[in-house]
Design a protein around this motif. Structure first.
Motif, short mmCIF file in Angstrom:
data_model
loop_
_atom_site.label_atom_id
_atom_site.label_comp_id
_atom_site.label_asym_id
_atom_site.label_seq_id
_atom_site.Cartn_x
_atom_site.Cartn_y
_atom_site.Cartn_z
N HIS A 51 -2.14 67.09 23.36
CA HIS A 51 -2.02 65.74 22.82
C HIS A 51 -1.46 65.74 21.40
O HIS A 51 -1.00 64.73 20.92
CB HIS A 51 -3.39 65.06 22.82
N HIS A 52 -1.52 66.88 20.72
CA HIS A 52 -1.07 66.95 19.34
C HIS A 52 0.14 67.86 19.15
O HIS A 52 0.60 68.05 18.04
CB HIS A 52 -2.21 67.45 18.44
N GLU A 53 0.65 68.43 20.23
CA GLU A 53 1.77 69.35 20.12
C GLU A 53 3.02 68.70 20.70
O GLU A 53 2.97 67.93 21.63
CB GLU A 53 1.48 70.65 20.89
N GLU A 54 4.17 69.07 20.15
CA GLU A 54 5.44 68.60 20.67
C GLU A 54 6.15 69.78 21.31
O GLU A 54 5.93 70.92 20.95
CB GLU A 54 6.30 68.03 19.54
N GLY A 55 7.03 69.49 22.25
CA GLY A 55 7.82 70.53 22.89
C GLY A 55 7.20 71.01 24.19
O GLY A 55 6.14 70.55 24.61
N PHE A 56 7.90 71.95 24.81
CA PHE A 56 7.51 72.43 26.13
C PHE A 56 7.05 73.89 26.12
O PHE A 56 6.79 74.46 27.16
CB PHE A 56 8.68 72.27 27.11
N GLY A 57 7.02 74.53 24.97
CA GLY A 57 6.58 75.91 24.91
C GLY A 57 7.64 76.89 25.38
O GLY A 57 7.31 77.93 25.95
N LEU A 58 8.90 76.55 25.19
CA LEU A 58 9.99 77.42 25.66
C LEU A 58 10.75 78.12 24.54
O LEU A 58 11.45 79.09 24.80
CB LEU A 58 10.98 76.62 26.51
#
Length: 101
Positions: A51-58
């Motif tokens: 809920h507090h992170e942006e992006g997809f972890g790539l």
């Protein structure tokens, strides 16, 4: 990997006899647990609450693939939560010699 308003230190080293160049990027951000470090370079891994992170972890996963394609290495270190990260990028030096004029 985020400094969250803190400083970011970037250093580099070239070891000709070892055949590599290394770049280290260190921040004063969130840091990580040993368990998080085991997964940080995996695709779709996002630290913390989604809920507090942006992006997809790539980003780090894609960077690792590209670096490994040239026989390099990418790894992260952290002394623990709240103590920042150090991201290491090690690339091999070229075996090519400069052409003679």
């Amino acid at each position: 990997f985020s400094a969250e308003g803190g400083s970011v230190d970037i250093s580099s080293e070239v070891d000709v006899s070892g055949g590599y160049a290394e770049i280290c990027i260190k921040d004063e951000g969130k840091g990580a647990t040993a368990e998080q470090l085991e997964h940080i370079l995996e695709p779709f891994f996002v630290m913390g609450s989604r809920h507090h992170e942006e992006g997809f972890g790539l980003s780090l996963a894609m960077a690792r693939v590209m670096i490994e394609q040239v026989d390099g290495q990418l790894w992260a270190q952290s002394p623990g939560p709240g103590q920042g990260f150090t991201l290491h990028i090690r690339l091999p030096l070229s075996d090519m010699q400069a052409p003679r004029a």
